[in-house]
Design an enzyme around this catalytic site. Structure first.
Site, PDB file in Angstrom:
ATOM      1  N   PHE A 147     -50.503 -23.938  49.269  1.00  0.00           N
ATOM      2  CA  PHE A 147     -49.921 -22.881  49.940  1.00  0.00           C
ATOM      3  C   PHE A 147     -49.426 -23.139  51.146  1.00  0.00           C
ATOM      4  O   PHE A 147     -48.373 -22.578  51.976  1.00  0.00           O
ATOM      5  CB  PHE A 147     -50.949 -21.649  49.946  1.00  0.00           C
ATOM      6  CG  PHE A 147     -50.448 -20.208  50.318  1.00  0.00           C
ATOM      7  CD1 PHE A 147     -49.623 -19.643  49.422  1.00  0.00           C
ATOM      8  CD2 PHE A 147     -50.641 -20.007  51.686  1.00  0.00           C
ATOM      9  CE1 PHE A 147     -49.323 -18.351  49.935  1.00  0.00           C
ATOM     10  CE2 PHE A 147     -50.087 -18.841  52.136  1.00  0.00           C
ATOM     11  CZ  PHE A 147     -49.490 -17.960  51.102  1.00  0.00           C
TER      12      PHE A 147
ATOM     13  N   GLU B 131     -60.152 -21.265  35.987  1.00  0.00           N
ATOM     14  CA  GLU B 131     -60.367 -19.965  35.046  1.00  0.00           C
ATOM     15  C   GLU B 131     -59.890 -18.872  35.573  1.00  0.00           C
ATOM     16  O   GLU B 131     -60.154 -17.720  34.840  1.00  0.00           O
ATOM     17  CB  GLU B 131     -61.885 -20.168  35.019  1.00  0.00           C
ATOM     18  CG  GLU B 131     -62.424 -21.296  34.494  1.00  0.00           C
ATOM     19  CD  GLU B 131     -63.963 -21.197  34.278  1.00  0.00           C
ATOM     20  OE1 GLU B 131     -64.648 -20.216  34.900  1.00  0.00           O
ATOM     21  OE2 GLU B 131     -64.549 -22.149  33.844  1.00  0.00           O
TER      22      GLU B 131
ATOM     23  N   HIS C 212     -55.660 -17.146  40.033  1.00  0.00           N
ATOM     24  CA  HIS C 212     -55.376 -17.823  41.480  1.00  0.00           C
ATOM     25  C   HIS C 212     -54.345 -18.845  41.300  1.00  0.00           C
ATOM     26  O   HIS C 212     -53.348 -18.743  42.018  1.00  0.00           O
ATOM     27  CB  HIS C 212     -56.417 -18.650  41.997  1.00  0.00           C
ATOM     28  CG  HIS C 212     -56.401 -19.112  43.375  1.00  0.00           C
ATOM     29  ND1 HIS C 212     -56.275 -18.451  44.508  1.00  0.00           N
ATOM     30  CD2 HIS C 212     -56.407 -20.167  43.633  1.00  0.00           C
ATOM     31  CE1 HIS C 212     -55.992 -19.202  45.579  1.00  0.00           C
ATOM     32  NE2 HIS C 212     -55.941 -20.328  44.887  1.00  0.00           N
TER      33      HIS C 212
END
Length: 165
Positions: free
Chosen positions: A66, A95, A98
């Protein structure tokens, strides 16, 4: 899958201009360091192999993928006459959602930085389902996306330069 047996970093049929006249930034995410360090080594070595001067390669680390966005922005704002910035990172599916948010934000953010400065900002971020896929693309059986990022940066710098000649 067509890429299953193919080295994606094969440039033997491609003309790569000399990198000697250009200045490059490389921003590398520290997250997933085993992978991103391999991407960095591939990119750096490709630039050198194509004639870039070590003094014309500016390398910086940022915490994660990011942060590649602001890292590229900081380089282009502060290092005079960069011809291209290569951004290297690795986001591996987990999972949660995100992964989707980060990958989308990084792709859009890097595009926006390139447009803001009118300079090539190269997306060298692996977005894989698992660690093995990342390994395969960071010097493994599918080549090295760092190499590809460097070749892309050289070609884009040369393209921009061709309009000045």
């Amino acid at each position: 899958m067509a890429t299953q047996l193919k080295n994606l970093s094969d440039f033997f049929e491609t003309t790569v201009p000399s990198a000697a006249p250009y200045r490059f930034g490389i921003v590398t995410a520290e997250w997933n360091a085993v992978i991103t360090n391999a991407l960095y080594e591939g990119a750096y070595q490709s630039l050198i192999n194509h004639g870039a001067e070590p003094d014309n390669i500016y390398t910086y680390a940022v915490p994660g993928s990011f942060e590649l966005i602001s890292g590229a922005d900081i380089l282009l704002r502060n290092i005079v006459n960069l011809d291209a910035v290569i951004c290297l990172g690795c986001v591996i599916q987990g999972e949660t959602r995100h992964f989707d948010f980060i990958c989308n934000a990084v792709a859009n953010g890097l595009s926006n930085v390139g447009l803001k400065y009118n300079k090539p900002v190269i997306f060298g971020v692996l977005t894989t389902d698992n660690q093995q896929q990342a390994i395969d693309r960071a010097g493994g059986k599918h080549g090295n996306k760092g190499d590809e990022g460097a070749i892309t940066a050289i070609k884009m710098a040369d393209l921009a330069d061709s309009f000045k000649r």
